[in-house]
Structure formats: structure tokens, C-alpha cells
Design an enzyme around this catalytic site. Structure first.
Site, mmCIF file in Angstrom:
data_model
loop_
_atom_site.group_PDB
_atom_site.id
_atom_site.type_symbol
_atom_site.label_atom_id
_atom_site.label_comp_id
_atom_site.label_asym_id
_atom_site.label_seq_id
_atom_site.Cartn_x
_atom_site.Cartn_y
_atom_site.Cartn_z
ATOM 1 N N LYS A 189 0.848 -1.200 0.000
ATOM 2 C CA LYS A 189 0.000 0.000 0.000
ATOM 3 C C LYS A 189 0.884 1.251 0.000
ATOM 4 O O LYS A 189 1.620 1.498 0.960
ATOM 5 C CB LYS A 189 -0.894 0.052 1.246
ATOM 6 C CG LYS A 189 -1.892 1.213 1.158
ATOM 7 C CD LYS A 189 -2.598 1.476 2.469
ATOM 8 C CE LYS A 189 -1.871 2.463 3.337
ATOM 9 N NZ LYS A 189 -1.721 3.812 2.738
ATOM 10 N N GLU A 263 11.107 1.083 9.357
ATOM 11 C CA GLU A 263 11.974 2.207 8.968
ATOM 12 C C GLU A 263 11.223 3.473 9.358
ATOM 13 O O GLU A 263 10.282 3.878 8.684
ATOM 14 C CB GLU A 263 12.228 2.183 7.454
ATOM 15 C CG GLU A 263 12.948 0.938 6.956
ATOM 16 C CD GLU A 263 14.431 0.940 7.280
ATOM 17 O OE1 GLU A 263 14.923 1.911 7.875
ATOM 18 O OE2 GLU A 263 15.085 -0.056 6.948
ATOM 19 N N CYS A 297 13.552 11.248 5.676
ATOM 20 C CA CYS A 297 13.641 10.676 7.031
ATOM 21 C C CYS A 297 15.012 10.948 7.632
ATOM 22 O O CYS A 297 15.146 11.128 8.826
ATOM 23 C CB CYS A 297 13.375 9.187 6.973
ATOM 24 S SG CYS A 297 14.396 8.368 5.738
ATOM 25 N N GLU A 395 10.801 15.527 15.117
ATOM 26 C CA GLU A 395 10.933 15.468 13.658
ATOM 27 C C GLU A 395 9.918 16.421 13.027
ATOM 28 O O GLU A 395 8.730 16.352 13.317
ATOM 29 C CB GLU A 395 10.674 14.044 13.165
ATOM 30 C CG GLU A 395 10.922 13.900 11.679
ATOM 31 C CD GLU A 395 10.599 12.511 11.142
ATOM 32 O OE1 GLU A 395 9.558 11.957 11.524
ATOM 33 O OE2 GLU A 395 11.387 12.000 10.329
HETATM 34 P P1 NAD Z 1 2.828 7.870 8.272
HETATM 35 O O1 NAD Z 1 3.321 7.015 9.374
HETATM 36 O O2 NAD Z 1 1.764 8.839 8.568
HETATM 37 O O3 NAD Z 1 2.294 6.993 7.059
HETATM 38 C C1 NAD Z 1 3.094 6.029 6.429
HETATM 39 C C2 NAD Z 1 2.204 4.984 5.801
HETATM 40 O O4 NAD Z 1 1.526 4.278 6.841
HETATM 41 C C3 NAD Z 1 1.124 5.537 4.874
HETATM 42 O O5 NAD Z 1 0.985 4.659 3.782
HETATM 43 C C4 NAD Z 1 -0.124 5.510 5.762
HETATM 44 O O6 NAD Z 1 -1.316 5.398 5.053
HETATM 45 C C5 NAD Z 1 0.131 4.257 6.590
HETATM 46 N N1 NAD Z 1 -0.547 4.206 7.896
HETATM 47 C C6 NAD Z 1 -1.006 5.234 8.651
HETATM 48 N N2 NAD Z 1 -1.568 4.768 9.790
HETATM 49 C C7 NAD Z 1 -1.446 3.411 9.756
HETATM 50 C C8 NAD Z 1 -1.811 2.358 10.656
HETATM 51 N N3 NAD Z 1 -2.388 2.608 11.828
HETATM 52 N N4 NAD Z 1 -1.511 1.092 10.314
HETATM 53 C C9 NAD Z 1 -0.882 0.816 9.149
HETATM 54 N N5 NAD Z 1 -0.523 1.767 8.247
HETATM 55 C C10 NAD Z 1 -0.794 3.054 8.555
HETATM 56 O O7 NAD Z 1 4.133 8.569 7.679
HETATM 57 P P2 NAD Z 1 4.219 9.602 6.503
HETATM 58 O O8 NAD Z 1 3.760 10.917 7.042
HETATM 59 O O9 NAD Z 1 3.596 9.059 5.265
HETATM 60 O O10 NAD Z 1 5.795 9.615 6.224
HETATM 61 C C11 NAD Z 1 6.661 10.385 6.943
HETATM 62 C C12 NAD Z 1 7.379 9.553 7.983
HETATM 63 O O11 NAD Z 1 8.070 8.472 7.356
HETATM 64 C C13 NAD Z 1 8.447 10.343 8.681
HETATM 65 O O12 NAD Z 1 8.383 10.097 10.051
HETATM 66 C C14 NAD Z 1 9.746 9.802 8.089
HETATM 67 O O13 NAD Z 1 10.856 9.967 8.915
HETATM 68 C C15 NAD Z 1 9.400 8.383 7.852
HETATM 69 N N6 NAD Z 1 10.297 7.772 6.848
HETATM 70 C C16 NAD Z 1 11.257 6.902 7.280
HETATM 71 C C17 NAD Z 1 12.138 6.328 6.365
HETATM 72 C C18 NAD Z 1 13.213 5.383 6.811
HETATM 73 O O14 NAD Z 1 13.802 4.728 5.950
HETATM 74 N N7 NAD Z 1 13.485 5.266 8.086
HETATM 75 C C19 NAD Z 1 12.020 6.626 5.010
HETATM 76 C C20 NAD Z 1 11.027 7.508 4.615
HETATM 77 C C21 NAD Z 1 10.152 8.074 5.547
#
Ligand code: NAD
Length: 485
Positions: A189, A263, A297, A395
Site C-alpha cells: 500500500k 523504517e 527521514c 521530527e
Molecule cells: P505515516 O506514518 O503517517 O504513514 C506512512 C504509511 O503508513 C502511509 O501509507 C499511511 O497510510 C500508513 N498508515 C497510517 N496509519 C497506519 C496504521 N495505523 N496502520 C498501518 N498503516 C498506517 O508517515 P508519513 O507521514 O507518510 O511519512 C513520513 C514519515 O516516514 C516520517 O516520520 C519519516 O521519517 C518516515 N520515513 C522513514 C524512512 C526510513 O527509511 N526510516 C524513510 C522515509 C520516511
């Protein structure tokens, strides 16, 4: 004579063409190798954050849809994929890589339209690196026994994979390529604000002739993600996203057989010593926090400058910020594109306000004018920041840099490690021994020296502490998709 920075740095518009791009008006779910209408009956809109125009409607998968996708992945696993040799799996993965390369321009433009990131970055980083990951893992598919000698590696089964919006296609590649190479099937997804490149990949997967159900792509919000995570027939959860959601997922799968890779977020320290190549370091800082709007990230969102070079670094950094081109993400001159969504813009603006409320001093380039439509934020830096400041602790995921100073190596190590995160860090110094001393004491998964934000499919990436667990990339990226006898 004073230098007129605005006029000296104005470029003629150089927009990338969109005429070759095909985006459907409406996308269904990609399940079992076919486009399937959602049983939920609902669709949501994905928009261009630079213009607020609707790009497409996308299906929102409900409980029944998620169940269908996981059943399709299970069937493909037991009947086809687990029976193929590694060599045959490798051929399919290689074919996907080649097709991404062939259609790279279209993928890059869609990434920029849907996510707001500068075309230069989508074209030169996201898409080539996504193809490189498929090429790299294609090579491992028939060599798992060599990667893990005497351990008899075996695939896990069905992997559910959930990705964020900052590197949509690259994160999809990080997930799908090693999962397939290790012999698993997938339900993925993408994030709700950037689903289009994953859906384009589904079309490409059809063209590659991948057996039906080996890769299934479902779209939806967090609710859909939660259904995937909780599904009893998923064997592995690979998640990239915020630490908050990562914690919810870990609680949901605790006590089950499901393996996980998390991640999560970061609050990286970028450290400039007095003996650093200062111009190079300033460019690295700008690359680390302002390019891609700080939607990274591993963004170097905390800058530590040794006191003796503070004035010099600040002068050069501010000059460089004045030259950043903020605006149309499709323009090849653009350095800083649009913020990914209105929601994220509000979050960033909240942090800027918090910085001001706490008495930190703000600087934004004077010349930058933001487009009237869309979601935009000027590159922003804060000085007079304390370790306890909210903008230094949390963050932000936007183009906002919190700057502090230090005198000694031990002091900066203590300050840099004073965070619940541990994803990445950067150090700038001419002295190798200082770099090695520091990198070994930094609690971060990746530490770049005299460079920043460099990625390679052969190199593992991942965090410590609240930045997650497990690694993606390299041989290490295969391990979370395997079990051993
Ligand atoms: P998010 O956690 O809001 O969403 C990420 C994904 O999870 C989306 O597809 C979302 O629909 C889904 N999601 C949301 N709630 C969920 C739940 N309860 N159960 C399962 N899936 C759920 O994050 P975001 O705002 O899309 O992305 C930004 C974050 O991602 C930042 O914190 C960033 O640091 C992190 N990030 C980390 C890495 C890494 O490699 N460590 C890489 C890229 C982004």
C-alpha cells in the site's frame, strides 16, 4: 557595489514536458494481476500539491478488498512463486528493472506531479535508484545460499508492505525488490497522498508478465494499512513511515508469527568542525535539509557548528539560501518544490511558530516569493536553539533547520546523541581520525562523512532506537524476508 541576488540568480523557465505522461482518471485496485473495483465502493482524490489540481481518483480498499489481495498473494505464493527457481525469479525482477529504466521519464514526471518534489530529484535520484534496487536484487535471487552460507534460507510467504509519501517509488522498490528476490509474494500500500507511481508500477508489472498475484497493490488511508497489518495470513510486515504509526503496528503484531522491519522517523545531526571544507559542508547541509523540502527521514535537521567557524558558516549558509530556487517542481532549475500536502504544511508551520514562541531566531531567504496556489514553505533556519527546544527535539519533516554550536568533540557527540531517534548523521572534517572516532560513537544507522544523503542499493540502511529496526538495502535487506533452518 551591492549584488542584486534576485536578478543575478533568475533563470528562464525550463519546465519538464508532461505530454508523454499517461495518468488514468480513475484507478482500481491491482489484485491477482487484474484491476479490480473496490468492494468498499469508495474512491479518494490524489492532487498535485503545487497546483491543488486533482490528478486522479484512487480506490480505497476496505476489509474485503484487503482480504482478496492477501488471498491472491497466498495463492500466487503456494502455486507459482515458491516453486520457481531463484534464477527464474531473478529474470522477472530484472525485467521490471529494465522496464522502469525505459519509462524513467514518465515515472519521474508522475512522481513530481503527485508528490511536489523537484523534477531534478525525481529524474536523477528517485527513479534511477528505484531501477538500481531492482537490478541489484535481481542478482541475489539465485544466490541466497551464498549470501547466507550453511543457513538454508527459505522465503516467509506473504509480505505486507506500507510506504510513505516522501520517496514514493524508491520506497516501493526498497520493499518489493528484496521481497521477490527472497521468494515472497507481496501486498503493498503506497501513501494516500502519492499513490500514482505505485499504480504505474502495477501497469508495468502486468507488462513484465509477472505471474498474477505475486505483487498486489492496494490503495487507501491508514485504516487500510491497519487491516493489512492485522490480517492473520500475512507473514511479514515491512513498514516505512512515522515512529508513531510504527509503534501502533508493533503493538498490533506483538505475539504473532509475523516478522517485521520498521523504517521510522529521524532527527539527524549534521556536524561541521573547524577543519572542514566549509563550502562543501554548506552545500551538504543545504542538500540535507532544503532539497526535497526536508521531506527526508534522514534529513540533517539539526546542524552543529564548531564555535570558531560559526560566523563563517552562517554567512555562507545564508548566502546559499538566498540562491535557492523555490517554486514549480516541474522546472529543472527548482531546488525546493511544494510541500506534499496541506496537512503537512500545517505541521511545519506549527513547528515554525513553536520555534518563534520559544525565542529562537528565524532566518528565511529574503528574495524567495512563493506561488499563490499550492502548499509552500520557505527554506527556514533557526539559531539561538536550545537542546530542549521543540524544533531541536521533534521530527518536523519540512525545510526547517535548527542550529546549535559546540566547542569539543565529546560535547557534540553528547548533544548529537541526545535524541530518541538514531537514523542518520553527518560529519564534516578534514581529519580522518576525528571522523572515525565520531562515527563509532554516534548512535545512528548511517553516518556520512564529508557528504550527505548518498544512497546505494548495495549499502544497508536503517535505524537505531525509535528510528526502527531491520535494514533495507544490501545483503542485509534480504534477511528480513527469509527464515533459516
Ligand atoms: P505515516 O506514518 O503517517 O504513514 C506512512 C504509511 O503508513 C502511509 O501509507 C499511511 O497510510 C500508513 N498508515 C497510517 N496509519 C497506519 C496504521 N495505523 N496502520 C498501518 N498503516 C498506517 O508517515 P508519513 O507521514 O507518510 O511519512 C513520513 C514519515 O516516514 C516520517 O516520520 C519519516 O521519517 C518516515 N520515513 C522513514 C524512512 C526510513 O527509511 N526510516 C524513510 C522515509 C520516511
Amino acid at each position: 557595489m551591492s549584488l542584486d541576488l534576485k536578478s543575478s540568480w533568475e533563470f528562464s523557465p525550463a519546465p519538464e514536458s508532461t505530454s508523454h505522461v499517461k495518468i488514468k482518471k480513475k484507478y482500481d485496485l491491482f489484485i491477482g494481476g487484474k484491476w479490480v473495483k473496490p468492494k468498499s465502493g469508495t474512491y479518494f482524490k490524489t492532487i498535485n500539491p503545487a497546483t491543488e489540481e486533482v490528478l486522479a481518483e484512487v480506490a480505497e480498499a476496505g476489509e474485503e478488498d484487503v482480504d482478496l489481495a492477501i488471498k491472491a498473494a497466498r495463492k500466487a505464493y503456494t502455486q507459482v512463486w515458491s516453486k520457481l527457481s531463484g534464477k527464474e525469479r531473478g529474470k522477472y525482477i530484472f525485467r521490471i528493472a529494465r522496464l522502469i529504466q525505459e519509462r524513467a521519464r514518465e515515472f519521474a514526471v508522475i512522481e513530481t506531479l503527485d508528490g511536489g518534489k523537484p523534477i531534478r530529484e525525481a529524474r536523477d535520484i528517485d527513479i534511477p535508484l528505484a531501477a538500481a534496487h531492482f537490478f541489484y536484487y535481481a542478482g541475489w535471487a539465485d544466490k541466497l545460499e551464498y549470501a547466507f552460507p550453511n543457513k538454508k534460507p527459505k522465503s516467509l510467504g506473504v509480505a505486507v508492505q506500507i510506504t510513505p509519501w516522501n520517496f514514493p517509488m524508491l520506497m516501493v522498490a526498497w520493499k518489493i525488490a528484496p521481497a521477490l528476490a527472497a521468494g515472497n509474494t507481496v501486498v503493498l500500500k503506497p501513501a494516500e497522498t502519492t499513490p500514482l507511481t505505485a499504480l504505474k508500477l502495477a501497469e508495468l508489472i502486468q507488462d513484465a508478465g509477472l505471474p498474477d498475484g505475486v505483487v498486489n497493490i492496494v490503495t487507501g488511508y491508514g485504516k487500510t494499512g491497519a487491516m493489512m497489518v492485522e490480517h492473520p495470513d500475512a507473514d511479514k510486515v515491512a513498514f516505512t513511515g512515522s515512529t508513531g504509526v510504527g509503534k501502533i503496528i508493533m503493538k498490533a503484531i506483538a505475539g504473532t508469527h509475523k516478522k517485521s522491519t520498521m523504517e521510522l522517523g529521524g532527527k539527524a545531526a549534521n556536524i561541521i568542525f573547524e577543519d572542514a571544507p566549509i563550502d562543501q559542508a554548506v552545500e551538504g547541509v543545504v542538500n540535507g535539509i532544503f532539497f526535497n523540502q526536508g521531506h527526508v527521514c534522514c534529513a540533517g535537521s539539526r546542524l552543529f557548528i564548531q564555535e570558531s567557524v560559526y560566523e563563517k558558516v552562517m554567512r555562507k549558509l545564508k548566502d546559499r539560501m538566498e540562491n535557492l530556487v523555490v517554486g514549480d517542481p516541474l522546472d529543472k532549475n527548482t531546488d525546493v518544490g511544494a510541500i506534499n500536502s496541506q496537512k503537512q504544511l500545517k505541521v511545519i508551520e506549527g513547528y515554525i511558530k513553536a520555534g518563534l514562541d520559544e525565542g529562537c531566531e528565524m532566518y528565511q531567504p529574503e528574495h524567495a516569493t512563493l506561488p499563490k496556489k499550492g502548499y509552500w514553505c520557505k527554506p527556514t533556519l533557526f539559531t539561538n536553539v536550545a537542546q530542549s527546544s521543540k524544533i531541536a527535539k521533534e521530527e518536523i519533516f519540512g525545510p526547517v533547520l535548527a542550529i546549535q554550536t559546540f566547542r569539543t568533540v565529546d560535547e557534540v557527540i553528547a548533544k548529537a546523541n541526545n535524541t530518541p531517534y538514531g537514523l542518520s548523521a553527518g560529519v564534516w572534517s578534514d581529519k580522518g581520525s576525528k571522523v572515525f572516532n565520531l562515527t563509532s560513537k554516534m548512535k545512528a544507522g548511517v553516518v556520512w562523512a564529508n557528504t550527505y544523503n548518498k544512497f546505494d542499493p548495495t549499502s544497508p540502511f536503517g535505524g537505531y532506537k525509535e528510528s526502527g529496526h531491520g535494514r533495507e538495502g544490501g545483503v542485509q535487506g534480504l534477511e528480513p524476508y527469509l527464515k533459516f533452518e
